[in-house]
Design an enzyme around this catalytic site. Structure first.
Site, PDB file in Angstrom:
ATOM      1  N   GLU A   1      -6.342  62.387   0.376  1.00  0.00           N
ATOM      2  CA  GLU A   1      -6.218  61.338  -0.637  1.00  0.00           C
ATOM      3  C   GLU A   1      -7.438  61.330  -1.573  1.00  0.00           C
ATOM      4  O   GLU A   1      -8.091  60.314  -1.782  1.00  0.00           O
ATOM      5  CB  GLU A   1      -5.996  59.965   0.000  1.00  0.00           C
ATOM      6  CG  GLU A   1      -5.124  59.069  -0.861  1.00  0.00           C
ATOM      7  CD  GLU A   1      -4.661  57.790  -0.167  1.00  0.00           C
ATOM      8  OE1 GLU A   1      -4.166  56.913  -0.897  1.00  0.00           O
ATOM      9  OE2 GLU A   1      -4.770  57.673   1.081  1.00  0.00           O
TER      10      GLU A   1
ATOM     11  N   TYR B   1      -2.041  65.839   4.450  1.00  0.00           N
ATOM     12  CA  TYR B   1      -1.790  64.460   4.035  1.00  0.00           C
ATOM     13  C   TYR B   1      -0.279  64.271   4.011  1.00  0.00           C
ATOM     14  O   TYR B   1       0.384  64.505   3.007  1.00  0.00           O
ATOM     15  CB  TYR B   1      -2.416  64.172   2.673  1.00  0.00           C
ATOM     16  CG  TYR B   1      -2.206  62.751   2.198  1.00  0.00           C
ATOM     17  CD1 TYR B   1      -2.310  61.684   3.079  1.00  0.00           C
ATOM     18  CD2 TYR B   1      -1.896  62.478   0.868  1.00  0.00           C
ATOM     19  CE1 TYR B   1      -2.108  60.388   2.653  1.00  0.00           C
ATOM     20  CE2 TYR B   1      -1.710  61.178   0.430  1.00  0.00           C
ATOM     21  CZ  TYR B   1      -1.817  60.141   1.337  1.00  0.00           C
ATOM     22  OH  TYR B   1      -1.612  58.844   0.911  1.00  0.00           O
TER      23      TYR B   1
ATOM     24  N   ASP C   1      -4.341  63.019   7.892  1.00  0.00           N
ATOM     25  CA  ASP C   1      -3.643  61.742   7.901  1.00  0.00           C
ATOM     26  C   ASP C   1      -2.154  62.062   7.994  1.00  0.00           C
ATOM     27  O   ASP C   1      -1.536  62.427   7.010  1.00  0.00           O
ATOM     28  CB  ASP C   1      -3.980  60.962   6.629  1.00  0.00           C
ATOM     29  CG  ASP C   1      -3.192  59.661   6.504  1.00  0.00           C
ATOM     30  OD1 ASP C   1      -2.415  59.336   7.419  1.00  0.00           O
ATOM     31  OD2 ASP C   1      -3.352  58.974   5.470  1.00  0.00           O
TER      32      ASP C   1
ATOM     33  N   ASN D   1       0.198  59.922   8.841  1.00  0.00           N
ATOM     34  CA  ASN D   1       1.034  58.760   8.552  1.00  0.00           C
ATOM     35  C   ASN D   1       2.129  58.594   9.605  1.00  0.00           C
ATOM     36  O   ASN D   1       3.290  58.292   9.294  1.00  0.00           O
ATOM     37  CB  ASN D   1       1.641  58.859   7.145  1.00  0.00           C
ATOM     38  CG  ASN D   1       0.739  58.222   6.098  1.00  0.00           C
ATOM     39  OD1 ASN D   1       0.218  57.120   6.294  1.00  0.00           O
ATOM     40  ND2 ASN D   1       0.540  58.909   4.986  1.00  0.00           N
TER      41      ASN D   1
ATOM     42  N   ASP E   1     -10.001  52.728   3.807  1.00  0.00           N
ATOM     43  CA  ASP E   1      -9.332  52.021   4.891  1.00  0.00           C
ATOM     44  C   ASP E   1      -9.153  52.893   6.136  1.00  0.00           C
ATOM     45  O   ASP E   1      -8.684  52.421   7.166  1.00  0.00           O
ATOM     46  CB  ASP E   1      -7.990  51.434   4.447  1.00  0.00           C
ATOM     47  CG  ASP E   1      -7.179  52.356   3.560  1.00  0.00           C
ATOM     48  OD1 ASP E   1      -7.540  53.538   3.437  1.00  0.00           O
ATOM     49  OD2 ASP E   1      -6.180  51.888   2.976  1.00  0.00           O
TER      50      ASP E   1
END
Length: 267
Positions: free
Chosen positions: A40, A112, A153, A155, A253
């Protein structure tokens, strides 16, 4: 024979490398990971801070994208040897979500994976299709005779232990049964989920949203994963999360998530 040295591999969704560069450089200086997968970036290629990272002792390769996505790989004291700039399986996919290179004797990917919200809809369909492509490519890597690490990441909340309040997330794309099954099918190819392997049944999170002081209250998710192929997994030492980075001012975050391994012979 001299003992093999230890390498620290980490993944870190920076949530905008321009905004978070001070946090990133501070973390690199303090923890000195040897291999870093970033996600990101939210920056075009020309805005990537290659000079600042070089001054910090890290070579880099990256694939940027304006306003969202973007992935990179960093190598301490070296330059990654790029092998792929996109996940195979869909030549029309222009989203910057995958990059792969050889670093310090290890094949490393920065991933990602799509978020998939809202569901149902095209974003959720894209997530599932992307995971199918990842599974096909991961299968070509897991059995290689040299060490491989898939970092990023993802997700994906693999199990209910990986979320502070499963009921509150039941409708989210990250926790859906088919998403969990797709992730598990990748792991079952022979990959080791290093953070879960190291933590056992202990609750550990890698992401805390910006609402209601969730970071300070440790109400988070485990969605950043480090998957090691069998050759690398046998050299697994420990894994953890640098939560202190998430508690900094203007932090991402996500927190950096890492694993230490014995370095390949000759490194």
């Amino acid at each position: 024979m001299a003992p093999r040295k230890t390498l620290k591999l980490a993944t870190y969704n920076v949530n905008g490398i321009g905004t978070r560069l001070p946090n990133l450089l501070d973390w690199l200086g303090r923890e000195q990971p040897d291999i870093v997968a970033l996600q990101e970036l939210k920056a075009v290629d020309t805005a990537f801070p290659a000079a600042e990272l070089d001054s910090a002792g890290y070579g880099a390769i990256w694939q940027g994208q304006r306003s969202w996505n973007g992935v990179a790989l960093l190598a301490r004291g070296a330059v990654p040897v790029e092998s792929r700039r996109a996940l195979p399986g869909d030549a029309s996919d222009a989203q910057a979500r995958y990059i792969e290179a050889a670093i310090h004797g290890i094949v490393v990917a920065s991933i990602y994976l799509p978020n998939g919200n809202p569901r149902p809809g095209p974003k959720y369909d894209y997530k599932l299709q992307w995971m199918q492509r990842l599974a096909r490519h991961a299968k070509t890597l897991v059995g290689l005779p040299h060490p491989v690490a898939l970092l990023g990441d993802f997700n994906v909340i693999p199990t209910d232990i990986d979320v502070y309040d499963p009921k509150a997330w039941r409708k989210d794309a990250l926790i859906q049964p088919e998403v969990r099954e797709a992730f598990e099918s990748i792991v079952e190819q022979g990959w080791t989920d290093a953070l879960r392997q190291s933590s056992g049944e202990r609750v550990v999170y890698t992401f805390w949203d910006y609402f209601r002081q969730h970071a300070e209250r440790d109400r988070g998710l485990r969605i950043d994963h480090l998957l090691l192929n069998p050759v690398l997994a046998k050299d697994l030492q420990e894994a953890g999360v640098d939560r202190w980075v998430r508690l900094q001012d203007k932090a991402s975050d996500h927190a950096p998530t890492w694993v230490t391994v014995r370095a390949p012979s000759g490194v």
